[in-house]
Design a protein around this motif. Structure first.
Motif, PDB file in Angstrom:
ATOM      1  N   ALA A 273      -4.430   5.280 -10.006  1.00 27.39           N
ATOM      2  CA  ALA A 273      -2.972   5.175  -9.964  1.00 27.39           C
ATOM      3  C   ALA A 273      -2.366   6.211  -9.030  1.00 27.39           C
ATOM      4  CB  ALA A 273      -2.399   5.335 -11.371  1.00 27.39           C
ATOM      5  N   ASP A 274      -2.895   7.428  -9.055  1.00 21.42           N
ATOM      6  CA  ASP A 274      -2.366   8.476  -8.186  1.00 21.42           C
ATOM      7  C   ASP A 274      -2.615   8.154  -6.716  1.00 21.42           C
ATOM      8  OD1 ASP A 274      -1.407   9.909 -10.328  1.00 21.42           O
ATOM      9  OD2 ASP A 274      -3.132  11.264 -10.434  1.00 21.42           O
ATOM     10  N   ILE A 275      -3.756   7.565  -6.409  1.00 17.11           N
ATOM     11  CA  ILE A 275      -4.041   7.164  -5.025  1.00 17.11           C
ATOM     12  C   ILE A 275      -3.003   6.164  -4.537  1.00 17.11           C
ATOM     13  CG2 ILE A 275      -5.641   5.839  -3.569  1.00 17.11           C
ATOM     14  CD1 ILE A 275      -7.933   7.107  -5.217  1.00 17.11           C
ATOM     15  N   VAL A 276      -2.682   5.190  -5.389  1.00 15.14           N
ATOM     16  CA  VAL A 276      -1.749   4.133  -4.995  1.00 15.14           C
ATOM     17  C   VAL A 276      -0.305   4.616  -4.993  1.00 15.14           C
ATOM     18  CG1 VAL A 276      -0.849   1.851  -5.598  1.00 15.14           C
ATOM     19  CG2 VAL A 276      -3.303   2.317  -5.787  1.00 15.14           C
ATOM     20  N   ILE A 277       0.114   5.313  -6.039  1.00 14.86           N
ATOM     21  CA  ILE A 277       1.522   5.708  -6.187  1.00 14.86           C
ATOM     22  C   ILE A 277       1.865   6.950  -5.370  1.00 14.86           C
ATOM     23  CG2 ILE A 277       3.301   6.459  -7.816  1.00 14.86           C
ATOM     24  CD1 ILE A 277       2.509   3.500  -8.049  1.00 14.86           C
TER      25      ILE A 277
ATOM     26  N   LYS B 220       3.853   6.120  -1.284  1.00 13.28           N
ATOM     27  CA  LYS B 220       4.687   7.129  -0.626  1.00 13.28           C
ATOM     28  C   LYS B 220       4.651   6.977   0.886  1.00 13.28           C
ATOM     29  CE  LYS B 220       5.380  11.312  -3.391  1.00 13.28           C
ATOM     30  NZ  LYS B 220       5.004  12.736  -3.547  1.00 13.28           N
ATOM     31  N   ALA B 221       3.466   6.716   1.430  1.00  9.95           N
ATOM     32  CA  ALA B 221       3.321   6.559   2.881  1.00  9.95           C
ATOM     33  C   ALA B 221       4.140   5.386   3.401  1.00  9.95           C
ATOM     34  CB  ALA B 221       1.851   6.377   3.236  1.00  9.95           C
ATOM     35  N   MET B 222       4.332   4.373   2.552  1.00  2.20           N
ATOM     36  CA  MET B 222       5.140   3.219   2.926  1.00  2.20           C
ATOM     37  C   MET B 222       6.632   3.472   2.752  1.00  2.20           C
ATOM     38  SD  MET B 222       2.893   0.222   1.060  1.00  2.20           S
ATOM     39  CE  MET B 222       4.077  -1.066   1.466  1.00  2.20           C
ATOM     40  N   GLY B 223       6.987   4.518   1.986  1.00  2.53           N
ATOM     41  CA  GLY B 223       8.381   4.812   1.688  1.00  2.53           C
ATOM     42  C   GLY B 223       8.852   4.254   0.370  1.00  2.53           C
ATOM     43  N   GLY B 224       7.903   3.844  -0.483  1.00  2.77           N
ATOM     44  CA  GLY B 224       8.254   3.237  -1.759  1.00  2.77           C
ATOM     45  C   GLY B 224       8.349   4.240  -2.898  1.00  2.77           C
TER      46      GLY B 224
ATOM     47  N   VAL C 289       4.047   3.747 -12.430  1.00  2.00           N
ATOM     48  CA  VAL C 289       3.256   2.791 -13.210  1.00  2.00           C
ATOM     49  C   VAL C 289       2.792   3.450 -14.494  1.00  2.00           C
ATOM     50  CG1 VAL C 289       2.391   1.421 -11.271  1.00  2.00           C
ATOM     51  CG2 VAL C 289       1.162   3.489 -11.961  1.00  2.00           C
ATOM     52  N   ILE C 290       2.517   2.612 -15.491  1.00  6.65           N
ATOM     53  CA  ILE C 290       1.823   3.054 -16.692  1.00  6.65           C
ATOM     54  C   ILE C 290       0.660   2.089 -16.892  1.00  6.65           C
ATOM     55  CG2 ILE C 290       3.724   4.251 -17.839  1.00  6.65           C
ATOM     56  CD1 ILE C 290       2.899   0.843 -19.114  1.00  6.65           C
ATOM     57  N   GLY C 291      -0.356   2.548 -17.630  1.00  4.06           N
ATOM     58  CA  GLY C 291      -1.489   1.666 -17.876  1.00  4.06           C
ATOM     59  C   GLY C 291      -2.519   2.311 -18.770  1.00  4.06           C
ATOM     60  N   LEU C 292      -3.559   1.570 -19.071  1.00  2.00           N
ATOM     61  CA  LEU C 292      -4.695   2.106 -19.810  1.00  2.00           C
ATOM     62  C   LEU C 292      -5.942   1.326 -19.419  1.00  2.00           C
ATOM     63  CD1 LEU C 292      -5.078  -0.251 -22.109  1.00  2.00           C
ATOM     64  CD2 LEU C 292      -3.439   1.083 -23.384  1.00  2.00           C
ATOM     65  N   ASP C 293      -7.118   1.933 -19.694  1.00  2.00           N
ATOM     66  CA  ASP C 293      -8.368   1.266 -19.347  1.00  2.00           C
ATOM     67  C   ASP C 293      -9.050   0.726 -20.597  1.00  2.00           C
ATOM     68  OD1 ASP C 293      -9.665   3.393 -20.604  1.00  2.00           O
ATOM     69  OD2 ASP C 293     -10.252   4.368 -18.738  1.00  2.00           O
TER      70      ASP C 293
ATOM     71  N   MET D  26      -0.223   7.516 -16.619  1.00  2.00           N
ATOM     72  CA  MET D  26       1.165   7.476 -16.177  1.00  2.00           C
ATOM     73  C   MET D  26       1.223   8.143 -14.812  1.00  2.00           C
ATOM     74  SD  MET D  26       3.024   8.868 -19.636  1.00  2.00           S
ATOM     75  CE  MET D  26       2.731   8.123 -21.253  1.00  2.00           C
ATOM     76  N   SER D  27       1.835   7.500 -13.837  1.00  2.00           N
ATOM     77  CA  SER D  27       1.945   8.091 -12.505  1.00  2.00           C
ATOM     78  C   SER D  27       3.242   7.624 -11.868  1.00  2.00           C
ATOM     79  CB  SER D  27       0.744   7.681 -11.639  1.00  2.00           C
ATOM     80  OG  SER D  27       0.791   8.325 -10.373  1.00  2.00           O
ATOM     81  N   PHE D  28       4.030   8.544 -11.316  1.00  2.00           N
ATOM     82  CA  PHE D  28       5.283   8.172 -10.664  1.00  2.00           C
ATOM     83  C   PHE D  28       5.630   9.212  -9.609  1.00  2.00           C
ATOM     84  CE2 PHE D  28       6.025  10.570 -14.486  1.00  2.00           C
ATOM     85  CZ  PHE D  28       7.058  11.453 -14.221  1.00  2.00           C
ATOM     86  N   ASN D  29       6.330   8.785  -8.570  1.00  2.00           N
ATOM     87  CA  ASN D  29       6.691   9.681  -7.468  1.00  2.00           C
ATOM     88  C   ASN D  29       8.195   9.903  -7.393  1.00  2.00           C
ATOM     89  OD1 ASN D  29       7.746   7.383  -6.228  1.00  2.00           O
ATOM     90  ND2 ASN D  29       5.923   7.033  -4.974  1.00  2.00           N
ATOM     91  N   THR D  30       8.865   9.757  -8.508  1.00  2.00           N
ATOM     92  CA  THR D  30      10.306   9.974  -8.628  1.00  2.00           C
ATOM     93  C   THR D  30      10.547  11.168  -9.549  1.00  2.00           C
ATOM     94  OG1 THR D  30      10.328   8.394 -10.454  1.00  2.00           O
ATOM     95  CG2 THR D  30      10.888   7.541  -8.269  1.00  2.00           C
ATOM     96  N   PRO D  31      11.784  11.686  -9.616  1.00  2.00           N
ATOM     97  CA  PRO D  31      12.045  12.846 -10.478  1.00  2.00           C
ATOM     98  C   PRO D  31      11.832  12.581 -11.969  1.00  2.00           C
ATOM     99  CG  PRO D  31      13.724  12.692  -8.789  1.00  2.00           C
ATOM    100  CD  PRO D  31      12.924  11.428  -8.705  1.00  2.00           C
ATOM    101  N   GLY D  32      11.845  11.329 -12.367  1.00  2.00           N
ATOM    102  CA  GLY D  32      11.643  11.046 -13.780  1.00  2.00           C
ATOM    103  C   GLY D  32      11.199   9.620 -14.028  1.00  2.00           C
TER     104      GLY D  32
END
Length: 340
Positions: free
Chosen positions: A286-290, A295-299, A303-307, A314-320
């Motif tokens: 998730a961290d690789i993608v998010i 981020k490289a695309m400007g998005g 996301v949340i998930g489980l295996d 949980m991974s996000f690139n926003t303040p919250g």
């Protein structure tokens, strides 16, 4: 004497087998987990009143406990995900169901999707305006049709045939969402939708849940009202299988963010592919993608998930990001801000 001894040994072996079976049953029972989100974006503690913060915490807690109870009672991950998301669709706090944002024309157009790992069955609806709980209709598409995605009038026609109650569009009206639209229309009446800068500084109020049940089945679901001031029947990633929602035998994902980027990056699928094909942990994937690809695309978003083992991600690139989980040990966590 030998016969009696053998009989005793068989009885002991049988008892031990029964104990082991019970132990395995207990282990299986404990191996349930659920994780949820209520949207990501510029969510800052400095701009949050204690009352609103508490309202979100209570809503997230209620959603988590609703789904977790179903799992602990032996219910399926699908039922848990649906029940969990329904609680958030019924809350005006989130941009889904009751709290959906308005389109440019002043309508509420709702999207939702759901996917189950055991057979990779999936269902989704887009642009519906008379369905109180779109996640339930998405699942009905999955179970009672040959299709995966239905939209607008067609989806609602299917809903009527399936016995769904149609609600008056006024049900979705909330003053806060209406005021958000009026502010944008007043400032830029001809604007198609949020600009890139506005999107980066907004809250993506999509809701989602991913659950693992006692049978090892993972279900992921997502529901949203889309973007404020959207036009031309715009549809984001939430009802797109592989973008906003995905589940297979390795993991389940639900996304929230600027949908156009999540569609282009096939975010939900990409994370599960990294887990399946490269052996990455779900958090690493998730961290690789998010944190890198998106981020490289400007998005922006998360996301949340489980295996399959119930490991929470949980991974996000926003303040919250409004988020919470109950892990395989029954530990509950509710978080809102990046620094938590």
């Amino acid at each position: 004497m030998i016969k009696q001894t053998l009989t005793a040994l068989f009885l002991i072996a049988g008892l031990a087998s029964g104990i082991n079976a019970m132990d395995n049953s207990d282990n299986t029972k404990s191996k349930t987990a659920i994780v949820i989100h209520g949207g990501a974006g510029t969510i800052l503690k400095s701009k949050m009143t204690p009352e609103i913060e508490q309202a979100y915490i209570e809503a997230l807690t209620h959603a988590l406990k609703t789904g977790h109870q179903i799992l602990q009672e032996g219910g399926s991950s699908t039922e848990a995900v649906k029940a969990t998301i329904v609680t958030m669709e019924d809350s005006p706090l989130f941009n889904a169901g009751k709290g959906a944002v308005f389109t440019h024309e002043g309508k509420n157009e709702l999207d939702a999707s759901i996917m189950v790992s055991s057979d990779r069955s999936a269902g989704a609806v887009a642009g519906v305006s008379h369905i109180k709980n779109p996640i339930l209709l998405a699942d009905k598409v999955r179970t009672d049709s040959k299709h995966v995605l239905m939209a607008r009038e067609g989806a609602e026609e299917f809903a009527k045939e399936q016995g769904f109650e149609m609600v008056d569009p006024k049900y979705f009206f909330t003053q806060n969402r209406w005021d958000q639209l009026q502010k944008i229309l007043k400032e830029s009446p001809d604007k198609m939708q949020l600009s890139e800068d506005e999107a980066k500084n907004s809250k993506f109020g999509t809701v989602g849940a991913v659950a693992l049940d006692m049978n090892g089945v993972i279900t992921a679901g997502t529901s949203t009202g889309g973007m404020t001031n959207k036009r031309y029947g715009r549809i984001g990633d939430s009802p797109i299988i592989g973008a906003g929602t995905y589940a297979n035998q390795y993991c389940g994902i639900s996304a929230t963010g600027h949908g156009e980027y999540f569609i282009r990056a096939a975010v939900a699928y990409d994370i599960c592919a990294l887990v399946e094909y490269k052996g990455e942990s779900i958090q690493e994937a998730a961290d690789i993608v998010i944190q890198e690809k998106l981020k490289a695309m400007g998005g922006d978003g998360g996301v949340i998930g489980l295996d399959k083992d119930g490991n929470i991600m949980m991974s996000f690139n926003t303040p919250g990001m409004y988020r919470g989980s109950i892990d395989v040990d029954g530990n509950i966590s509710i978080e809102i801000y990046q620094e938590q």
